[in-house]
Design a protein around this motif. Structure first.
Motif, mmCIF file in Angstrom:
data_model
loop_
_atom_site.group_PDB
_atom_site.id
_atom_site.type_symbol
_atom_site.label_atom_id
_atom_site.label_comp_id
_atom_site.label_asym_id
_atom_site.label_seq_id
_atom_site.Cartn_x
_atom_site.Cartn_y
_atom_site.Cartn_z
ATOM 1 N N GLN A 1 48.403 38.595 32.611
ATOM 2 C CA GLN A 1 48.161 39.012 33.983
ATOM 3 C C GLN A 1 47.790 37.802 34.825
ATOM 4 O OE1 GLN A 1 45.040 41.915 33.703
ATOM 5 N NE2 GLN A 1 43.413 40.384 33.914
ATOM 6 N N GLN A 3 45.698 35.463 37.580
ATOM 7 C CA GLN A 3 44.347 35.160 38.037
ATOM 8 C C GLN A 3 44.463 34.696 39.477
ATOM 9 O OE1 GLN A 3 43.097 32.335 34.971
ATOM 10 N NE2 GLN A 3 41.734 33.915 34.142
ATOM 11 N N VAL A 5 42.730 32.900 43.060
ATOM 12 C CA VAL A 5 41.740 31.985 43.623
ATOM 13 C C VAL A 5 41.937 31.944 45.137
ATOM 14 C CG1 VAL A 5 40.862 29.637 43.706
ATOM 15 C CG2 VAL A 5 41.661 30.592 41.534
ATOM 16 N N ALA A 24 47.878 32.536 42.969
ATOM 17 C CA ALA A 24 47.936 33.311 41.732
ATOM 18 C C ALA A 24 48.539 32.484 40.610
ATOM 19 C CB ALA A 24 48.774 34.560 41.954
ATOM 20 N N SER A 25 47.946 32.565 39.446
ATOM 21 C CA SER A 25 48.522 31.943 38.257
ATOM 22 C C SER A 25 49.305 33.010 37.503
ATOM 23 C CB SER A 25 47.422 31.380 37.361
ATOM 24 O OG SER A 25 46.588 32.430 36.902
ATOM 25 N N ILE A 106 42.501 43.221 39.491
ATOM 26 C CA ILE A 106 42.381 41.770 39.377
ATOM 27 C C ILE A 106 41.860 41.262 40.714
ATOM 28 C CG2 ILE A 106 43.577 39.595 38.935
ATOM 29 C CD1 ILE A 106 45.729 41.314 37.505
ATOM 30 N N TRP A 107 40.749 40.521 40.663
ATOM 31 C CA TRP A 107 40.093 40.074 41.889
ATOM 32 C C TRP A 107 39.810 38.584 41.845
ATOM 33 C CZ3 TRP A 107 38.784 43.334 45.982
ATOM 34 C CH2 TRP A 107 39.021 44.692 45.753
ATOM 35 N N GLY A 108 39.875 37.980 43.027
ATOM 36 C CA GLY A 108 39.434 36.604 43.161
ATOM 37 C C GLY A 108 37.936 36.553 43.367
ATOM 38 N N GLN A 109 37.435 35.333 43.524
ATOM 39 C CA GLN A 109 35.998 35.131 43.630
ATOM 40 C C GLN A 109 35.466 35.325 45.050
ATOM 41 O OE1 GLN A 109 38.152 32.726 43.798
ATOM 42 N NE2 GLN A 109 37.424 31.323 45.379
#
Length: 117
Positions: A1, A3, A5, A24-25, A106-109
């Motif tokens: 999935q 990630q 940032v 997104a990675s 899926i969430w960023g910071q």
């Protein structure tokens, strides 16, 4: 999935502009819908807008329509939130989130946006 940032937050005067990025990675970026949410202190998290990567279709909350624009660069696996004519009420922590269904899991910071009057 993937990630996620976020970047690009900061302090801006009312009427100004900022562009947030959500990088997104992962190799399945095109299968996701990426959305922006925001949360101000003491308030519930609010949907800002969404971007379906494979169709490039967008949706926006009424509160930001005409001022915010979401776009994507598939080559960079990045989704942008261009915010114009910012208002003090736009002050919040902005998050990007991803889903392949309807549940954003899926969430960023998060990145802080502060709009001064």
């Amino acid at each position: 999935q993937v990630q996620l940032v976020e970047s690009g937050g900061g302090l801006v005067q009312a009427g100004g502009s900022l562009r947030l990025s959500c990088a997104a990675s992962g190799r399945t970026f095109s299968s996701y819908t990426i959305a922006w949410f925001r949360q101000a202190p003491g308030k519930e998290r609010e949907f800002v807008g969404g971007f379906r990567v494979n169709t490039r279709s967008t949706t926006y909350a009424d509160s930001v329509k005409g001022r915010f624009t979401i776009s994507g660069d598939n080559a960079k696996n990045t989704v942008y939130l261009q915010m114009n004519n910012l208002k003090p009420g736009d002050t919040a922590t902005y998050y990007c989130a991803a889903t392949t269904s309807s549940y954003y899991n899926i969430w960023g910071q998060g990145t802080q946006v502060t709009v001064s009057s």
